[in-house]
Motif scaffolding. Structure first.
Motif, PDB file in Angstrom:
ATOM      1  N   GLY A 137       0.692  -0.984   0.047  1.00 33.14           N
ATOM      2  CA  GLY A 137       0.062   0.031   0.065  1.00 33.14           C
ATOM      3  C   GLY A 137       0.844   1.284   0.214  1.00 33.14           C
ATOM      4  N   ILE A 138       0.111   2.170  -0.527  1.00 30.33           N
ATOM      5  CA  ILE A 138       1.040   3.634  -0.749  1.00 30.33           C
ATOM      6  C   ILE A 138       0.111   4.783  -0.279  1.00 30.33           C
ATOM      7  N   VAL A 139       0.543   5.483   0.561  1.00 35.93           N
ATOM      8  CA  VAL A 139       0.135   6.551   1.281  1.00 35.93           C
ATOM      9  C   VAL A 139       0.562   7.864   0.983  1.00 35.93           C
ATOM     10  N   LEU A 140      -0.154   8.834   0.308  1.00 33.52           N
ATOM     11  CA  LEU A 140       0.357  10.139  -0.126  1.00 33.52           C
ATOM     12  C   LEU A 140      -0.426  11.162   0.686  1.00 33.52           C
ATOM     13  N   SER A 141       0.157  12.050   1.089  1.00 34.04           N
ATOM     14  CA  SER A 141      -0.362  13.496   1.755  1.00 34.04           C
ATOM     15  C   SER A 141      -1.000  14.145   0.549  1.00 34.04           C
ATOM     16  N   ILE A 142      -1.849  14.993   0.676  1.00 33.18           N
ATOM     17  CA  ILE A 142      -2.495  15.960  -0.370  1.00 33.18           C
ATOM     18  C   ILE A 142      -1.154  16.754  -0.816  1.00 33.18           C
ATOM     19  N   GLU A 143      -0.316  17.169  -0.125  1.00 36.03           N
ATOM     20  CA  GLU A 143       0.641  18.119  -0.648  1.00 36.03           C
ATOM     21  C   GLU A 143       1.501  17.160  -1.873  1.00 36.03           C
ATOM     22  N   SER A 144       1.927  15.659  -1.274  1.00 38.25           N
ATOM     23  CA  SER A 144       2.490  15.085  -2.337  1.00 38.25           C
ATOM     24  C   SER A 144       1.759  14.685  -3.735  1.00 38.25           C
ATOM     25  N   LEU A 145       0.337  14.577  -3.278  1.00 40.32           N
ATOM     26  CA  LEU A 145      -0.521  14.439  -4.504  1.00 40.32           C
ATOM     27  C   LEU A 145      -0.522  15.461  -5.365  1.00 40.32           C
ATOM     28  N   ARG A 146      -0.605  16.816  -4.882  1.00 38.98           N
ATOM     29  CA  ARG A 146      -0.566  18.001  -5.559  1.00 38.98           C
ATOM     30  C   ARG A 146       0.777  18.147  -6.450  1.00 38.98           C
ATOM     31  N   ARG A 147       1.828  17.924  -5.758  1.00 37.87           N
ATOM     32  CA  ARG A 147       2.934  17.864  -6.676  1.00 37.87           C
ATOM     33  C   ARG A 147       3.161  16.826  -7.757  1.00 37.87           C
ATOM     34  N   LEU A 148       2.457  15.520  -7.506  1.00 40.67           N
ATOM     35  CA  LEU A 148       2.270  14.472  -8.428  1.00 40.67           C
ATOM     36  C   LEU A 148       1.496  14.990  -9.520  1.00 40.67           C
ATOM     37  N   SER A 149       0.376  15.510  -9.297  1.00 42.78           N
ATOM     38  CA  SER A 149      -0.551  16.075 -10.282  1.00 42.78           C
ATOM     39  C   SER A 149       0.061  17.147 -11.236  1.00 42.78           C
ATOM     40  N   ARG A 150       0.902  17.676 -10.804  1.00 40.68           N
ATOM     41  CA  ARG A 150       1.757  18.724 -11.544  1.00 40.68           C
ATOM     42  C   ARG A 150       2.670  18.053 -12.434  1.00 40.68           C
ATOM     43  N   VAL A 151       3.406  17.249 -11.894  1.00 42.56           N
ATOM     44  CA  VAL A 151       4.406  16.522 -12.685  1.00 42.56           C
ATOM     45  C   VAL A 151       4.106  15.642 -13.699  1.00 42.56           C
ATOM     46  N   LEU A 152       2.732  14.951 -13.464  1.00 38.28           N
ATOM     47  CA  LEU A 152       2.137  14.100 -14.355  1.00 38.28           C
ATOM     48  C   LEU A 152       1.979  14.757 -15.742  1.00 38.28           C
ATOM     49  N   GLY A 153       1.972  16.025 -15.892  1.00 38.69           N
ATOM     50  CA  GLY A 153       1.779  16.760 -16.840  1.00 38.69           C
ATOM     51  C   GLY A 153       3.160  17.224 -17.655  1.00 38.69           C
ATOM     52  N   ASP A 154       4.245  16.618 -16.998  1.00 36.38           N
ATOM     53  CA  ASP A 154       5.461  16.833 -17.927  1.00 36.38           C
ATOM     54  C   ASP A 154       5.966  15.582 -18.397  1.00 36.38           C
ATOM     55  N   PRO A 155       5.996  15.331 -19.626  1.00 35.69           N
ATOM     56  CA  PRO A 155       6.145  13.936 -20.256  1.00 35.69           C
ATOM     57  C   PRO A 155       7.680  13.877 -20.065  1.00 35.69           C
ATOM     58  N   ASP A 156       8.545  14.966 -20.030  1.00 34.32           N
ATOM     59  CA  ASP A 156      10.060  14.606 -19.862  1.00 34.32           C
ATOM     60  C   ASP A 156      10.548  14.113 -18.576  1.00 34.32           C
TER      61      ASP A 156
END
Length: 318
Positions: free
Chosen positions: A186-205
């Motif tokens: 199982g993986i736990v992310l805080s809302i701040e980590s998820l916010r950062r992830l959602s941003r980097v998901l849009g960067d294909p590089d």
């Protein structure tokens, strides 16, 4: 409810013992397989029970109400048995749980992400979860259908963690220079980590959905690589005694190991009494775990839990 005595682990051990009887002491191997256990850095521990006891009753009530967990379970049509078991057992204890399926399935409600690739499924699930629930939940727990989770123990573990900080928590594994959280536990992310992830998901590089050979890795490793670009690093979750609380094996397998390595201390050698997850369970074993963890109680035994995590409104959990 969080047990501050050995009653919880006794229930888990009983559940594990039943699992072992069902499988004739066979080693349960379901799902993605067992990965090497190795971690060196970024350890994070559960709160000290004495500190919780020193809080006023009002502070305890507020704390217990402040932690809301959204659960993401990644499923495929072939997982219907596990899907049904998770739906009927532990997922009811999440503040909200949703199953993200590779395709639309009529049998159960789910969020169809229309891909069979696990990394693409994980990406889409996290993106949808963030867009829909970023203002409602502070903690996001992702699991596979073979995982059994004790959500109350997860909430206790997160009790003094600040979700506005970039937490990425679970059972960490070292692979070369990369330290990542093993998805099996199982993986736990805080809302701040998820916010950062959602941003980097849009960067294909930095975080491509599909790419060259270097990106053809397991989804949990790819997640760690994307998070690393945002300054978020994996942290191994442990209890106050340094025992792992996110387990990548079943209780039956852990008890077997403890019987071999610690025959005089099977309970202490098996697992933490504040364990959060176990993995590799067959559907019937999830129901056995549910019985051992939530339902079996010694008559006349009183509980003195410092905190009570009430079920979500309208929930039919146990």
């Amino acid at each position: 409810m969080i047990s501050e005595s050995s009653s919880f682990i006794k229930g888990v051990v009983l559940g594990g013992a039943f699992c072992m009887l069902v499988t004739l002491l066979g080693h349960i191997k379901v799902g993605h397989g067992t990965k090497a256990h190795h971690h060196e850095h970024h350890h994070i521990q559960a709160p000290n029970k004495e500190d919780v006891l020193n809080l006023s009753e009002g502070e305890r009530v507020e704390l217990s109400k402040s932690i809301h967990v959204y659960c993401i379970i990644l499923v495929k049509p072939k997982d219907l048995g596990h899907w049904a078991a998770a739906r009927e057992t532990w997922s009811k204890h999440c503040d909200k749980a949703e199953f993200y399926s590779s395709e639309n399935v009529k049998v159960f409600d789910s969020v169809a992400v229309n891909t069979n690739d696990m990394w693409a499924m994980m990406r889409k699930a996290y993106k949808i979860a963030y867009e829909r629930y970023k203002d409602e939940f502070s903690w996001f727990f992702l699991a596979y259908p073979t995982t059994f989770a004790i959500i109350e123990n997860l909430k206790y573990f997160l009790l003094k963690k600040d979700a506005s900080q970039p937490f990425y928590i679970g059972h960490t594994v070292k692979s070369g220079d990369l330290e990542y959280v093993d998805g099996e536990g199982g993986i736990v992310l805080s809302i701040e980590s998820l916010r950062r992830l959602s941003r980097v998901l849009g960067d294909p590089d930095k975080c491509p959905e599909q790419g060259g050979m270097i990106w053809k890795l397991a989804e949990d490793k790819q997640l760690a690589m994307c998070l690393k670009y945002t300054g978020v690093f994996a942290e191994n979750a442990e209890d106050s005694e340094g025992k792992d609380v996110f387990n990548t094996k079943s209780v039956g397998a852990l008890i077997k190991e403890a019987m071999s390595t610690h025959p005089q201390q099977v309970v202490d050698g098996c697992c933490s009494d504040m364990a959060i997850t176990f993995s590799g369970l067959a559907p019937n074993h999830m129901h056995v775990m549910m019985y051992g963890v939530y339902r079996l109680r010694p008559y006349g035994h009183s509980y003195s839990d410092a905190l009570v995590f009430l079920p979500p409104p309208g929930s039919d959990n146990d």
